[in-house]
Write an enzyme that holds these catalytic residues in place. Structure first.
Site, PDB file in Angstrom:
ATOM      1  N   PHE A   1      -5.356  -0.899   9.809  1.00  0.00           N
ATOM      2  CA  PHE A   1      -5.920  -0.893   8.477  1.00  0.00           C
ATOM      3  C   PHE A   1      -7.068   0.116   8.443  1.00  0.00           C
ATOM      4  CE2 PHE A   1      -3.566  -4.835   7.987  1.00  0.00           C
ATOM      5  CZ  PHE A   1      -3.021  -4.652   6.722  1.00  0.00           C
TER       6      PHE A   1
ATOM      7  N   ASN B   1     -10.186   0.311   7.506  1.00  0.00           N
ATOM      8  CA  ASN B   1     -11.572   0.061   7.923  1.00  0.00           C
ATOM      9  C   ASN B   1     -11.759  -0.032   9.437  1.00  0.00           C
ATOM     10  OD1 ASN B   1     -11.883  -0.034   5.179  1.00  0.00           O
ATOM     11  ND2 ASN B   1     -12.406  -2.200   5.104  1.00  0.00           N
TER      12      ASN B   1
ATOM     13  N   ASN C   1     -14.354   4.386   3.991  1.00  0.00           N
ATOM     14  CA  ASN C   1     -14.509   3.425   5.087  1.00  0.00           C
ATOM     15  C   ASN C   1     -13.755   3.807   6.361  1.00  0.00           C
ATOM     16  OD1 ASN C   1     -16.290   1.741   3.707  1.00  0.00           O
ATOM     17  ND2 ASN C   1     -14.629   0.617   2.738  1.00  0.00           N
TER      18      ASN C   1
ATOM     19  N   TYR D   1       0.804  -1.227   0.000  1.00  0.00           N
ATOM     20  CA  TYR D   1       0.000   0.000   0.000  1.00  0.00           C
ATOM     21  C   TYR D   1       0.834   1.273   0.000  1.00  0.00           C
ATOM     22  CZ  TYR D   1      -3.520  -3.402   1.299  1.00  0.00           C
ATOM     23  OH  TYR D   1      -4.341  -4.496   1.324  1.00  0.00           O
TER      24      TYR D   1
ATOM     25  N   HIS E   1      -4.764   5.773  -1.562  1.00  0.00           N
ATOM     26  CA  HIS E   1      -5.487   5.605  -0.295  1.00  0.00           C
ATOM     27  C   HIS E   1      -4.596   5.929   0.903  1.00  0.00           C
ATOM     28  CE1 HIS E   1      -9.401   4.571   1.071  1.00  0.00           C
ATOM     29  NE2 HIS E   1      -9.189   3.341   1.458  1.00  0.00           N
TER      30      HIS E   1
END
Length: 187
Positions: free
Chosen positions: A64, A66, A112, A15, A20
């Protein structure tokens, strides 16, 4: 006075430097400019800095995206930081790349991480700095887009946008949200 500045992203090399993770990138740039080093702590990577008598706790959650609310709630409680001194930095598909918008509250707009923070805190009334990542993806490819790296054109202006985002964070802590919105949201 203490402030909790949270950059949203996902941990791990898959990532790193994806759209994001722009929240992490803002904090990394701010930390680098201030010689702050992050330490691996409970629920995230934490760095501390001070500006003009204000203590800033920089947090990159390791939960993470979420589950970001868990890290935010933990550090608010642990450090006794009131909601009005919390700033969440997140990517935003609805804004063109590099556009920066500071808001005192708002909906999660399908993000999210912001949704989990609102659910965990029981309110959407927390400040957020939205960093535009654009929306150049075909229908049904949103997830692939936000989890992909920025393109070469974006990287040309990225350092300046990250620096401005850092200025917004500092102004939020020193001058407050209203003055900071008036100064930066017009740019």
């Amino acid at each position: 006075m203490k402030y909790l500045i949270v950059g949203l992203g996902n941990i791990g090399p898959d990532y790193h430097e994806t759209r994001h993770n722009v929240g992490f990138m803002v904090l990394d740039a701010l930390a680098k400019a201030s010689n702050v080093v992050f330490s691996d702590k409970r629920y995230g990577f934490v760095g501390e800095m001070s500006i003009k008598g204000r203590q800033l706790l920089l947090l990159k959650p390791s939960t993470f995206m979420n589950l970001s609310g868990n890290a935010v709630r933990y550090y608010m409680q642990k450090e006794k930081i009131p909601l009005e001194n919390v700033l969440i930095i997140a990517d935003d598909l609805a804004l063109p790349f590099g556009t920066l918008r500071l808001k005192p509250k708002g909906s999660d707009a399908g993000h999210n991480g912001l949704k989990h923070i609102a659910d965990t805190l029981g309110t959407q009334n927390y400040a957020r700095l939205r960093f535009g990542i654009g929306s150049d993806f075909s229908r049904g490819r949103q997830v692939d887009y936000v989890l992909s790296p920025f393109d070469a054109e974006d990287w040309q202006t990225m350092p300046a946008r990250l620096e401005t985002a850092g200025e917004i964070v500092k102004s939020f802590c020193l001058a407050g949200i209203n003055i900071t919105m008036n100064q930066f949201n017009k740019k």
